[in-house]
Design a protein around this motif. Sequence first.
Motif, mmCIF file in Angstrom:
data_model
loop_
_atom_site.group_PDB
_atom_site.id
_atom_site.type_symbol
_atom_site.label_atom_id
_atom_site.label_comp_id
_atom_site.label_asym_id
_atom_site.label_seq_id
_atom_site.Cartn_x
_atom_site.Cartn_y
_atom_site.Cartn_z
ATOM 1 N N GLY A 69 -46.283 -28.547 -101.218
ATOM 2 C CA GLY A 69 -46.019 -27.134 -100.726
ATOM 3 C C GLY A 69 -46.021 -25.946 -101.739
ATOM 4 N N ILE A 70 -46.139 -26.573 -102.905
ATOM 5 C CA ILE A 70 -45.989 -25.355 -104.204
ATOM 6 C C ILE A 70 -47.289 -24.607 -104.194
ATOM 7 N N GLU A 71 -48.198 -25.475 -103.991
ATOM 8 C CA GLU A 71 -49.649 -24.973 -104.263
ATOM 9 C C GLU A 71 -49.982 -23.443 -103.359
ATOM 10 N N ASP A 72 -49.352 -23.669 -102.240
ATOM 11 C CA ASP A 72 -49.572 -22.335 -101.531
ATOM 12 C C ASP A 72 -48.790 -21.207 -102.206
ATOM 13 N N LEU A 73 -47.566 -21.387 -102.748
ATOM 14 C CA LEU A 73 -46.911 -20.332 -103.326
ATOM 15 C C LEU A 73 -47.568 -19.895 -104.719
ATOM 16 N N ILE A 74 -48.122 -20.906 -105.501
ATOM 17 C CA ILE A 74 -48.839 -20.483 -106.509
ATOM 18 C C ILE A 74 -50.077 -19.698 -106.258
ATOM 19 N N ASN A 75 -50.846 -19.927 -105.198
ATOM 20 C CA ASN A 75 -51.969 -19.446 -104.568
ATOM 21 C C ASN A 75 -51.417 -17.795 -104.459
ATOM 22 N N ARG A 76 -50.386 -17.516 -103.816
ATOM 23 C CA ARG A 76 -49.683 -16.411 -103.570
ATOM 24 C C ARG A 76 -49.485 -15.625 -104.886
ATOM 25 N N ILE A 77 -49.156 -16.097 -105.763
ATOM 26 C CA ILE A 77 -48.666 -15.666 -106.955
ATOM 27 C C ILE A 77 -50.244 -15.075 -107.799
ATOM 28 N N ASP A 78 -51.232 -16.055 -107.570
ATOM 29 C CA ASP A 78 -52.473 -15.692 -107.974
ATOM 30 C C ASP A 78 -53.148 -14.544 -107.475
ATOM 31 N N LYS A 79 -52.816 -14.402 -106.005
ATOM 32 C CA LYS A 79 -53.379 -13.329 -105.261
ATOM 33 C C LYS A 79 -52.636 -11.872 -105.782
ATOM 34 N N GLU A 80 -51.370 -12.023 -105.844
ATOM 35 C CA GLU A 80 -50.478 -10.806 -106.255
ATOM 36 C C GLU A 80 -50.894 -10.327 -107.612
ATOM 37 N N TYR A 81 -51.296 -11.392 -108.505
ATOM 38 C CA TYR A 81 -51.241 -10.976 -109.743
ATOM 39 C C TYR A 81 -52.812 -10.119 -109.931
ATOM 40 N N LEU A 82 -53.765 -10.407 -109.025
ATOM 41 C CA LEU A 82 -55.120 -9.910 -109.048
ATOM 42 C C LEU A 82 -54.728 -8.304 -108.569
ATOM 43 N N GLU A 83 -53.708 -8.053 -107.657
ATOM 44 C CA GLU A 83 -53.338 -6.761 -107.346
ATOM 45 C C GLU A 83 -52.925 -6.119 -108.223
ATOM 46 N N VAL A 84 -51.788 -6.617 -109.169
ATOM 47 C CA VAL A 84 -50.917 -6.039 -110.310
ATOM 48 C C VAL A 84 -52.256 -5.820 -111.433
ATOM 49 N N GLN A 85 -52.998 -6.788 -111.698
ATOM 50 C CA GLN A 85 -54.085 -6.696 -112.661
ATOM 51 C C GLN A 85 -54.745 -5.499 -112.319
ATOM 52 N N ARG A 86 -55.464 -5.311 -111.271
ATOM 53 C CA ARG A 86 -56.046 -4.008 -110.762
ATOM 54 C C ARG A 86 -55.525 -2.956 -110.964
#
Length: 98
Positions: A69-86
């Motif tokens: 189940g950690i894949e979901d959490l890593i995907n959430r980190i990826d998505k949040e980082y895209l927002e932070v990056q933007r």
Amino acid sequence: MEDGYPQLLETFLEDSERRLSQLHEAKDASELGMAAHSFKGSSSNMGAMGLAALCQQLEERVRQQPLYGIEDLINRIDKEYLEVQRFYRDERQRISAQ
């Protein structure tokens, strides 16, 4: 600090890309936990508290076995980082335009 702010943003963005790679390339729970811990610290220092919180969740989660189940959490980190990056890229451009 004002003069160094654009460089700070750039350093954070570059460093974050490496940290994301470390998350995705971790071979075991220990590596994943260390990567999450480091990313949490840099995100927190830059005020990206949502990203830091997700990294903290991952850091805590890898202490529990099994790691399902950690894949979901890593995907959430990826998505949040895209927002932070933007946000930080926009911030860098805003400062450069002044």
